[in-house]
Design an enzyme around this catalytic site. Sequence first.
Site, PDB file in Angstrom:
ATOM      1  N   GLU A  25      25.244  -6.209  22.970  1.00 25.55           N
ATOM      2  CA  GLU A  25      24.025  -6.022  23.141  1.00 25.55           C
ATOM      3  C   GLU A  25      23.005  -6.188  22.247  1.00 25.55           C
ATOM      4  O   GLU A  25      23.339  -6.038  20.969  1.00 25.55           O
ATOM      5  CB  GLU A  25      24.024  -4.467  23.479  1.00 25.55           C
ATOM      6  CG  GLU A  25      24.387  -3.891  24.916  1.00 25.55           C
ATOM      7  CD  GLU A  25      23.824  -2.585  25.598  1.00 25.55           C
ATOM      8  OE1 GLU A  25      22.950  -1.957  24.884  1.00 25.55           O
ATOM      9  OE2 GLU A  25      24.679  -2.259  26.612  1.00 25.55           O
ATOM     10  N   HIS A  81      22.063  -6.052  28.669  1.00 28.09           N
ATOM     11  CA  HIS A  81      23.168  -5.736  29.081  1.00 28.09           C
ATOM     12  C   HIS A  81      23.984  -7.043  29.496  1.00 28.09           C
ATOM     13  O   HIS A  81      24.225  -7.446  30.446  1.00 28.09           O
ATOM     14  CB  HIS A  81      23.114  -4.998  30.697  1.00 28.09           C
ATOM     15  CG  HIS A  81      22.894  -3.497  30.146  1.00 28.09           C
ATOM     16  ND1 HIS A  81      22.554  -2.784  31.522  1.00 28.09           N
ATOM     17  CD2 HIS A  81      22.371  -2.645  29.473  1.00 28.09           C
ATOM     18  CE1 HIS A  81      22.249  -1.577  31.005  1.00 28.09           C
ATOM     19  NE2 HIS A  81      22.122  -1.459  29.820  1.00 28.09           N
TER      20      HIS A  81
HETATM   21 ZN   LIG Z   1      21.756  -0.227  28.377  1.00 26.35          ZN
END
Ligand SMILES: [Zn+2]
Length: 113
Positions: A25, A81
Site C-alpha cells: 500500500e 489498495h
Molecule cells: Zn485502506
Amino acid sequence: MQSLTLTKEQLQKMIAHVDSLSPLEACGLLAGQDSKVEAVLAVTNQAQSPTRYVMDPIEQLNAFEQIESSGLDLIGIFHSHPTGPETVSPTDIAQAAYAVVYVILARVGRRFS
Ligand SMILES: [Zn+2]
C-alpha cells in the site's frame, strides 16, 4: 459528501506513486484550498504492508510543515489498495482521524470517497 478537484497531472502523480510501490500500500497527502488540490505529497508507508498503511511520522510532519508554509490546507489523504477491495476497509474508518477527504486508489478502477 465532500469531493475534491484534481488535475489530470495530480491524479497521474498519485497513480505513479502507488504503482511504483505496488503490491504494498502507498499513501500520501493532498494539499490545497477549499476543495481544489494544489499539491500531491507522497509519504512513505512505514507499515510496508499490502493491506494497511501507517504514514512515516517524520515525513508526515515535514509534509504538514510544507503545506502550512505554502499557505495551503490539508484537504485529503490518499492510499492505495493494490490487492483490493475497492471499498473503504474497517481499518480505514477506524484510522480516519482527520476531517478531510479520503481517497482510495484500487487496482480495479478508482474510487473517491
Ligand atoms: Zn485502506
